[in-house]
Write an enzyme that holds these catalytic residues in place. Structure first.
Site: not given
Ligand SMILES: *Cc1c(COP(=O)(O)O)cnc(C)c1O
Length: 440
Positions: A107
């Protein structure tokens, strides 16, 4: 480039407005009016380029014209001062490690770019933007670290007391500066309700410019296409593979949507595997064309526990509301908790490599996908969305082994927590925001 809403009833806007607004006024999600395209010659020129050069080439097509190019280039350099390694497990299987940023999760790619773009546009408008976020963990920390020290912005995070891990709480409460943490005596739904109320409170609107930083913001999505382009070009450059598979651990499907953007731009990307846990609304849609979201189920890959994914609206838009055309690019595979733990063990035993549970879901989905195609040998990239040390309990359960914790995580654990405790009454959030406004 203009951006319009998936609901089609709001007027099209510039990237500035789409970034500062987040959600379109008609409740839809902003998408670019056309997806910029790279010709084969342009792609060839990017082979062997650095991550930041590829990122710049893409960003230029989406937002060039709105920001002087030298500033856009500086922005990208300050977003990604860390590596994006691609680790080879065997001759066909690669892991793209998206966890080398400050909060050890992918993220960071979206949040850091969104923060700088928001800061730039806020300065242009001579405004102070307040980013208000309810978080159950990872989004909040990426946003806190992304916006830390960015002029013309400040962040107010609401998190449910006692319901986030110690590490997450430390990440949420120690950024300091322009980042304020509110520890709410309630659950995540309370936090979300309070944030929603603030957005429609006419008393706040008079003097406060509020924005959200969740994954519906188009400026969090665009930068996530950078690492797809990078990995596809690296595989070509280093191993001669063209159009690899990408297996994507999915929750709100923002990550996967960014992959679709990269493919449509013309980067050499093959098929996508949308890996989910037991929260399989999109997987079922791909199978039978019915979108029937169900309540969220708790699993071992908690960041993917989403019953009704927000970015489904964008995906569905891109594929003309047809599960058949979506299925030509994307195969959905749902992976159980047992399979997730077994995959962590298998990859450790076979390759000595430790995966976090979200990565393990995508690894297992790639294996199952390959078993279903012929020939089964096809180069595949598993997106690794978090560092394993962020999910120690699951790993200790799977591996019975001490996991090494990176120094930057240990640093966060030692910092002093700074948070303001409030009840789940909306009035307490409103008075916090009012006081914030009166302090310098
Ligand atoms: C947010 C997150 C996801 C999912 O990602 P999306 O874009 O919401 O599909 C997967 N793995 C981790 C570790 C995350 O923090």
């Amino acid at each position: 480039m203009i951006y319009f809403s998936t609901n089609k009833s709001s007027i099209p806007v510039s990237i500035k407005k789409a970034t500062l607004e987040g959600l379109a006024p008609d409740g839809g999600l902003y998408i670019p009016s056309e997806i910029p395209h790279f010709s084969p010659e342009e792609i060839a020129l990017l082979e062997g380029a650095t991550f930041n050069n590829i990122a710049f080439a893409i960003a230029k097509k989406f937002i060039g014209g709105e920001i002087p190019l030298d500033q856009l280039s500086d922005m990208i350099e300050s977003c990604y001062p860390f590596q994006t390694p691609i680790v080879k497990l065997d001759s066909q299987t690669f892991i793209e490690e998206l966890f080398c940023g400050p909060t050890l999760a992918f993220k960071d790619y979206g949040a850091r770019f969104l923060a700088r773009l928001t800061g730039y546009f806020a300065a242009e408008e001579e405004k102070l933007i307040t980013v208000l976020v309810a978080t159950s963990g990872d989004t909040g920390s990426a946003v806190a670290y992304g916006f830390q020290g960015i002029p013309n912005t400040r962040v107010v995070l609401l998190y449910p007391s006692g319901k986030v891990s110690r590490l997450q709480e430390q990440q949420l409460t120690t950024a300091g500066g322009n980042v304020y943490a509110l520890e709410v005596q309630g659950d995540f739904d309370d936090c979300q309700r309070m944030v929603k109320q603030a957005f429609i409170d006419p008393g706040l609107k008079k003097w406060l410019t509020l924005t959200s930083a969740n994954s519906i913001n188009i400026s969090r999505l665009i930068p996530q296409s950078f690492y797809y382009a990078w990995a596809a070009l690296q595989l070509k450059e280093l191993y001669g593979y063209n159009e690899p598979l990408f297996s994507v651990p999915s929750g709100n499907y923002g990550n996967l949507t960014a992959g679709v953007l990269a493919k449509r731009m013309g980067f050499p990307i093959g098929h996508f595997i949308a890996a989910s846990n037991a929260n399989d609304s999109v997987t079922r849609y791909l199978d039978d064309g019915r979108y029937d979201p169900r309540p969220t189920i708790t699993t071992r890959s908690t960041a993917m526990d989403v019953g009704n994914p927000s970015n489904f609206a964008r995906l569905n838009y891109f594929y003309g509301n047809s599960n058949v055309s979506m299925g030509k690019d994307i195969t959905g595979i749902a992976v159980s908790d047992e399979e997730t733990l077994a995959a962590i063990r298998l990859v450790y035993d076979r390759f000595g490599y430790i995966m976090d549970p979200h990565t393990a879901v995508a690894f297992r989905a790639l294996e199952r996908y390959r078993a279903s195609i012929s020939p089964q040998k096809k180069a595949g990239i598993v997106l690794s969305t978090a560092h394993p040390a962020k999910f120690l309990e699951v790993l200790q359960h799977a591996l019975d082994k001490e996991i090494e914790i990176p120094a930057r995580l240990l640093d966060v654990l030692e910092k002093k927590k700074k948070a303001t405790t409030i009840s789940s009454e909306y009035s307490e959030l409103a008075s916090f925001l009012n006081e914030l406004n009166e302090s310098p």
